[in-house]
Design an enzyme around this catalytic site. Structure first.
Site, PDB file in Angstrom:
ATOM      1  N   ARG A 180      38.920 -28.961 -14.841  1.00 49.91           N
ATOM      2  CA  ARG A 180      38.790 -28.039 -13.721  1.00 49.91           C
ATOM      3  C   ARG A 180      38.839 -26.621 -14.261  1.00 49.91           C
ATOM      4  O   ARG A 180      39.215 -26.417 -15.412  1.00 49.91           O
ATOM      5  CB  ARG A 180      39.923 -28.303 -12.739  1.00 49.91           C
ATOM      6  CG  ARG A 180      39.846 -29.726 -12.195  1.00 49.91           C
ATOM      7  CD  ARG A 180      40.708 -29.862 -10.986  1.00 49.91           C
ATOM      8  NE  ARG A 180      42.078 -29.449 -11.269  1.00 49.91           N
ATOM      9  CZ  ARG A 180      43.125 -30.020 -10.714  1.00 49.91           C
ATOM     10  NH1 ARG A 180      42.951 -31.017  -9.865  1.00 49.91           N
ATOM     11  NH2 ARG A 180      44.330 -29.581 -10.965  1.00 49.91           N
ATOM     12  N   HIS A 209      41.426 -33.896 -39.191  1.00 49.71           N
ATOM     13  CA  HIS A 209      40.750 -35.113 -38.724  1.00 49.71           C
ATOM     14  C   HIS A 209      39.242 -34.887 -38.651  1.00 49.71           C
ATOM     15  O   HIS A 209      38.788 -33.753 -38.592  1.00 49.71           O
ATOM     16  CB  HIS A 209      41.287 -35.556 -37.359  1.00 49.71           C
ATOM     17  CG  HIS A 209      41.034 -34.581 -36.245  1.00 49.71           C
ATOM     18  ND1 HIS A 209      41.769 -33.422 -36.075  1.00 49.71           N
ATOM     19  CD2 HIS A 209      40.115 -34.580 -35.241  1.00 49.71           C
ATOM     20  CE1 HIS A 209      41.316 -32.761 -35.020  1.00 49.71           C
ATOM     21  NE2 HIS A 209      40.300 -33.433 -34.499  1.00 49.71           N
TER      22      HIS A 209
END
Ligand SMILES: [Zn+2]
Ligand SMILES: [Zn+2]
Ligand SMILES: [Zn+2]
Length: 339
Positions: free
Chosen positions: A23, A165
């Site tokens: 949102r 990562h």
């Protein structure tokens, strides 16, 4: 369930990942989270991620417990999911399809502040081998047309967690940017009967001015038409369309070339944030493979983009880039630093 939607004008597919459900207030800039202790990627916090798909660990340890060196887990908030079938649907003039695919996180190290440029050759090799293993495994699924492996390092590069990562996303279509490269290489092959990337390597070796580092089997260089300052491509010198065809010996050499290149970048630019992407051939096992001769004309490579400038109106509006640093200067600078 997310879905893919096709832009009817230029044919580009977009993933609408509604389950990520952002949102307006969720878009306030957040700094990458994750400190040792509360970080889901740190050793000891294995239960904070979904169960592992793959790991390299000492053989007396159990899955999802400490004792690993690299670990691959499904993304907790995947852009695409493995379950289901590829359903294509027309909505009036528009085309969409179900968000089938895979979205995995490769946790590169059990330690929190273990940045790539400080790792050993063996550490990098483990990472590159894991790229190969996941790619081979995902290509068995013939619904998956492309597997992209990439790394976002730093907040400006799009990383939401600071623990090192990589990400692996498998898509049910071949993305437009990859398609352009594959088609471009096919067209070049069509009139020269040679691989365009092999020709680039030959030409760059002749000039030498854009080479960053070169070993017996690999080369890193700042491309002639670099879009960004200090953009680097890293390619195998041997013609090879598929990353998973690399031999063990080549993988040792690639880790060395990649590590030296990244160290030089870190020293020259003060550990910049960056993205890297691995471009390899699309999955050739799919039905009606549109590129039957891909092994002849495509050539895998890494693209490394340090985050030094911001893409703005001109670039968004045109797909055209203004690069303030000539690649010859960038390469000369990178050759001079110790790394
Ligand atoms: Zn961590
Ligand atoms: Zn080639
Ligand atoms: Zn590429």
């Amino acid at each position: 369930m997310s879905e893919l939607r096709k832009d009817p004008v230029i044919g580009r597919w977009v993933i609408i990942a509604s389950e990520r459900g952002k949102r307006p207030t969720d878009f306030a800039t957040a700094t990458p989270k994750g400190k040792p202790g509360s970080c889901p990627f740190c050793e000891g916090n294995e239960t904070m991620t979904p169960p592992e798909i793959y790991a390299v660990r000492s053989h007396d340890t159990l899955a999802n417990t400490p004792g690993w060196k690299v670990r691959v887990v499904p993304n907790k908030f995947p852009a695409l999911r493995v379950e289901g079938s590829v359903d294509r649907e027309g909505v009036g003039m528009f085309d969409k399809m179900s968000g089938i695919g895979a979205h995995e996180i490769l946790i590169e190290t059990p330690m929190h502040d273990d940045f790539l440029q400080n790792r050993s050759n063996e550490g990098i090799m483990l990472l590159l081998d894991t790229y190969q293993k996941r790619m081979v495994d995902l290509k068995r699924d013939i619904r998956l047309h492309y597997i992209i492996i990439f790394k976002n390092e730093g907040e400006r590069a799009g990383a939401s967690l600071s623990h090192s990562h990589s990400q692996i996303i498998a898509t049910p279509i071949v993305p437009k940017r990859v398609r352009e490269e594959v088609d471009g290489s096919l067209e070049y092959f069509g009139y020269k009967m040679r691989c365009v990337f092999c020709d680039i390597i030959r030409e760059e070796k002749r000039f030498g001015s854009r080479i960053v580092y070169e070993s017996a089997s690999f080369i890193s260089l700042c491309p002639f038409a670099s879009r960004f300052p200090f953009e680097i491509w890293l390619l195998p010198k041997r013609h090879m369309s598929d990353y998973s065809l690399m031999t063990q010996q080549e993988s040792v050499e690639l880790s060395e070339c990649l590590l030296i290149t990244m160290k030089r970048l870190a020293v020259a630019l003060g550990e910049p944030q960056y993205n890297w992407m691995l471009h390899t051939e699309p999955n050739t096992a799919v039905p009606r493979n549109p590129w039957p001769d891909i092994r002849d004309h495509y050539h895998w490579h890494f693209e490394i983009i340090p985050k030094l400038t911001r893409v703005a109106g001109f670039e968004w509006g045109t797909g055209f880039y203004i690069n303030p640093t000539p690649p010859e200067d960038a390469a000369a600078f990178l050759r001079e630093v110790e790394g």
